[in-house]
Design a protein around this motif. Sequence first.
Motif, PDB file in Angstrom:
ATOM      1  N   GLN A 157       0.648  -1.437   0.030  1.00 32.56           N
ATOM      2  CA  GLN A 157       0.040  -0.133  -0.104  1.00 32.56           C
ATOM      3  C   GLN A 157       0.880   1.160   0.170  1.00 32.56           C
ATOM      4  OE1 GLN A 157      -3.276  -0.151  -0.536  1.00 32.56           O
ATOM      5  NE2 GLN A 157      -3.323   2.119  -0.613  1.00 32.56           N
ATOM      6  N   ASP A 158       2.058   1.437   0.597  1.00 34.09           N
ATOM      7  CA  ASP A 158       2.941   2.367   0.808  1.00 34.09           C
ATOM      8  C   ASP A 158       3.246   2.794  -0.491  1.00 34.09           C
ATOM      9  OD1 ASP A 158       4.712   4.251   1.993  1.00 34.09           O
ATOM     10  OD2 ASP A 158       6.250   2.756   1.339  1.00 34.09           O
ATOM     11  N   LEU A 159       3.770   1.757  -1.423  1.00 33.58           N
ATOM     12  CA  LEU A 159       4.303   2.011  -2.844  1.00 33.58           C
ATOM     13  C   LEU A 159       3.285   2.489  -3.807  1.00 33.58           C
ATOM     14  CD1 LEU A 159       6.709  -0.950  -3.306  1.00 33.58           C
ATOM     15  CD2 LEU A 159       7.246   1.464  -2.995  1.00 33.58           C
ATOM     16  N   LEU A 160       2.015   1.848  -3.537  1.00 37.78           N
ATOM     17  CA  LEU A 160       0.774   2.316  -4.331  1.00 37.78           C
ATOM     18  C   LEU A 160       0.672   3.851  -4.125  1.00 37.78           C
ATOM     19  CD1 LEU A 160      -1.598  -0.674  -4.370  1.00 37.78           C
ATOM     20  CD2 LEU A 160      -0.388   0.451  -6.271  1.00 37.78           C
ATOM     21  N   GLU A 161       0.752   4.231  -2.779  1.00 37.12           N
ATOM     22  CA  GLU A 161       0.322   5.738  -2.474  1.00 37.12           C
ATOM     23  C   GLU A 161       1.462   6.721  -2.960  1.00 37.12           C
ATOM     24  OE1 GLU A 161      -0.449   5.727   1.603  1.00 37.12           O
ATOM     25  OE2 GLU A 161      -2.249   4.596   1.171  1.00 37.12           O
ATOM     26  N   ARG A 162       2.700   6.182  -2.696  1.00 37.96           N
ATOM     27  CA  ARG A 162       3.676   7.089  -3.216  1.00 37.96           C
ATOM     28  C   ARG A 162       3.898   7.293  -4.615  1.00 37.96           C
ATOM     29  NH1 ARG A 162       8.793   5.885  -1.765  1.00 37.96           N
ATOM     30  NH2 ARG A 162       8.447   3.748  -1.173  1.00 37.96           N
ATOM     31  N   TRP A 163       3.816   6.024  -5.392  1.00 34.87           N
ATOM     32  CA  TRP A 163       3.906   6.057  -6.548  1.00 34.87           C
ATOM     33  C   TRP A 163       3.021   6.726  -7.579  1.00 34.87           C
ATOM     34  CZ3 TRP A 163       7.086   0.799  -8.345  1.00 34.87           C
ATOM     35  CH2 TRP A 163       8.133   0.630  -7.412  1.00 34.87           C
ATOM     36  N   ARG A 164       1.830   6.860  -6.893  1.00 33.89           N
ATOM     37  CA  ARG A 164       0.686   7.224  -7.725  1.00 33.89           C
ATOM     38  C   ARG A 164       1.021   8.959  -7.718  1.00 33.89           C
ATOM     39  NH1 ARG A 164      -3.345   3.952  -4.539  1.00 33.89           N
ATOM     40  NH2 ARG A 164      -4.253   2.451  -6.331  1.00 33.89           N
ATOM     41  N   LYS A 165       1.766   9.416  -6.773  1.00 33.90           N
ATOM     42  CA  LYS A 165       2.059  10.825  -6.666  1.00 33.90           C
ATOM     43  C   LYS A 165       2.974  11.278  -7.684  1.00 33.90           C
ATOM     44  CE  LYS A 165       1.348  11.464  -1.590  1.00 33.90           C
ATOM     45  NZ  LYS A 165       1.886  11.623  -0.241  1.00 33.90           N
ATOM     46  N   TRP A 166       3.759  10.048  -8.102  1.00 35.47           N
ATOM     47  CA  TRP A 166       4.994  10.487  -9.259  1.00 35.47           C
ATOM     48  C   TRP A 166       4.297  10.016 -10.542  1.00 35.47           C
ATOM     49  CZ3 TRP A 166       8.470   7.404  -5.315  1.00 35.47           C
ATOM     50  CH2 TRP A 166       8.991   8.312  -4.489  1.00 35.47           C
ATOM     51  N   ARG A 167       3.627   8.904 -10.486  1.00 33.84           N
ATOM     52  CA  ARG A 167       3.154   8.456 -11.859  1.00 33.84           C
ATOM     53  C   ARG A 167       2.074   8.992 -12.250  1.00 33.84           C
ATOM     54  NH1 ARG A 167       5.994   6.826 -15.690  1.00 33.84           N
ATOM     55  NH2 ARG A 167       4.714   5.334 -16.277  1.00 33.84           N
ATOM     56  N   GLY A 168       0.947   9.224 -11.164  1.00 27.83           N
ATOM     57  CA  GLY A 168      -0.406   9.596 -11.654  1.00 27.83           C
ATOM     58  C   GLY A 168      -1.165   8.595 -11.468  1.00 27.83           C
ATOM     59  N   GLU A 169      -2.627   8.824 -11.321  1.00 30.64           N
ATOM     60  CA  GLU A 169      -3.677   7.868 -11.148  1.00 30.64           C
ATOM     61  C   GLU A 169      -3.641   6.815 -12.393  1.00 30.64           C
ATOM     62  OE1 GLU A 169      -5.556   7.070  -8.744  1.00 30.64           O
ATOM     63  OE2 GLU A 169      -4.789   8.814  -7.360  1.00 30.64           O
ATOM     64  N   GLY A 170      -3.934   5.547 -12.197  1.00 33.75           N
ATOM     65  CA  GLY A 170      -3.876   4.583 -13.142  1.00 33.75           C
ATOM     66  C   GLY A 170      -2.520   4.079 -13.717  1.00 33.75           C
ATOM     67  N   PHE A 171      -1.336   4.364 -13.036  1.00 30.97           N
ATOM     68  CA  PHE A 171      -0.116   4.103 -13.394  1.00 30.97           C
ATOM     69  C   PHE A 171       0.018   2.494 -13.313  1.00 30.97           C
ATOM     70  CE2 PHE A 171       0.879   3.820  -8.865  1.00 30.97           C
ATOM     71  CZ  PHE A 171       1.933   2.979  -9.001  1.00 30.97           C
ATOM     72  N   GLU A 172      -0.742   1.883 -12.546  1.00 26.72           N
ATOM     73  CA  GLU A 172      -0.583   0.402 -12.143  1.00 26.72           C
ATOM     74  C   GLU A 172      -1.461  -0.375 -13.161  1.00 26.72           C
ATOM     75  OE1 GLU A 172      -3.859   1.859  -8.956  1.00 26.72           O
ATOM     76  OE2 GLU A 172      -2.095   2.637 -10.483  1.00 26.72           O
ATOM     77  N   ALA A 173      -1.814   0.140 -14.143  1.00 30.37           N
ATOM     78  CA  ALA A 173      -2.623  -0.632 -14.969  1.00 30.37           C
ATOM     79  C   ALA A 173      -1.938  -1.758 -15.817  1.00 30.37           C
ATOM     80  CB  ALA A 173      -3.421   0.444 -16.274  1.00 30.37           C
ATOM     81  N   ALA A 174      -0.816  -1.758 -15.766  1.00 35.68           N
ATOM     82  CA  ALA A 174       0.297  -2.644 -16.395  1.00 35.68           C
ATOM     83  C   ALA A 174       0.602  -3.776 -15.579  1.00 35.68           C
ATOM     84  CB  ALA A 174       1.412  -2.003 -17.096  1.00 35.68           C
ATOM     85  N   PHE A 175       0.349  -3.749 -14.463  1.00 36.11           N
ATOM     86  CA  PHE A 175       0.601  -4.678 -13.376  1.00 36.11           C
ATOM     87  C   PHE A 175       0.290  -6.172 -13.847  1.00 36.11           C
ATOM     88  CE2 PHE A 175       1.306  -1.904  -9.505  1.00 36.11           C
ATOM     89  CZ  PHE A 175       2.067  -1.034  -9.952  1.00 36.11           C
ATOM     90  N   ALA A 176      -1.098  -6.490 -13.949  1.00 34.81           N
ATOM     91  CA  ALA A 176      -1.548  -7.615 -14.263  1.00 34.81           C
ATOM     92  C   ALA A 176      -0.825  -8.383 -15.711  1.00 34.81           C
ATOM     93  CB  ALA A 176      -2.992  -7.563 -14.485  1.00 34.81           C
TER      94      ALA A 176
END
Length: 396
Positions: free
Chosen positions: A109-128
Amino acid sequence: MTTLLPNAVARRVFLERQGLSAPPSRLLTKVGLLGLIEDIGFVQVDSIQTVERAHHQILFSRNQTYRREHLTELLENDRQLFEHWTHDAAILPSAFFKYWKHRFRRKEQDLLERWRKWRGEGFEAAFAETYERVAKGGPITSREVKAEDHVSGGWWNWHPNKTALEYLWHTGRLSIAGRANFQKIYDLTERVIPAEFLMPEVSHDDFVDWSCRSALQRLGFATHGEIAAFWALISPEEARLWVEQHRDELEPVLIEPALEGKPRAAYAFKDFGEQAFDAPSPPARLRVLSPFDPMIRDRARTERLFGFFYRIEVFVPEPKRQYGYYVFPLLEGDRLIGRIDMKADRKSNILSVKRLWLERGVRPSSGRMALLASELGRLAKFAGLDEVVYQDGWQG
């Protein structure tokens, strides 16, 4: 009763726990190398190769018979070691993997919150998508998943699949199967970590107990803050509570500083005070340490124990550097006596020594300089260089 530990004794204890008191030329087998890393706890990995990669130099400084291929075999063939994160990227015994599962959950959760600030919302779309590609296609590097139209930049400009690979590694779904030209090769964790180490996650209490207990064993004596910082797995508050709950196993100690100041209060396991005075003296030879050596990682502790102020200046603008870009500390016996600026010149195949700084009160005697020359010769040979060349004015 609180034991007052003289500074010289405290240094010997810590150097022994850090693997720096054993004979450095005694044959180190592959099994012995695994034992050494288990004793130290971890070996930091870093991309800078001014003379030699940090992990290789850390191990070489402890034993000059260390062989790089043994480390590679333990990591990539035997899988007795794995690569992950403590305070930074590090090589760790695979037997510790079950405790890192707690880190994976904490970081998710920590990474999701911090990386959203750098990458923007939806940056994790490529995870799966990235995970499925590795699952079906096998080991992969970030270069292989890079989009053709992506423009390289800082790490915050990683292409989505690179970000996905790092996230999946940080949270335990992927592991590092090896490296090619120092670039990480990612694969599914269950294909990298042996089944014997993929045991169920231990309880939270057992995780905290192991984190504190194993850290204190490797430090010899420590405050609760130092205990927490060793693995960087738990908070100082968790370490403080562990100390309070295990007072019956611990004893208070006072550590005399190298320079002026009051002794520092710390904790150690029971009977430590009696055993500390039996800690062996380290070899008298002079050794060059990596700037990322675990012995000096805690800069404040290094300054208290050894009276040696050290900061790496890689990220300091050149005009503001006190010493140099990548300066190596010098350990002589149980003293940090200075630092040296040098670099492997691969074109000329030489170890180029630019500058030496000795600490106040340390004389450049003929005996000491001969010890330094011998160590630099050993290091040059280890780095695959033909000779050591001293630049004009190198002694200041």
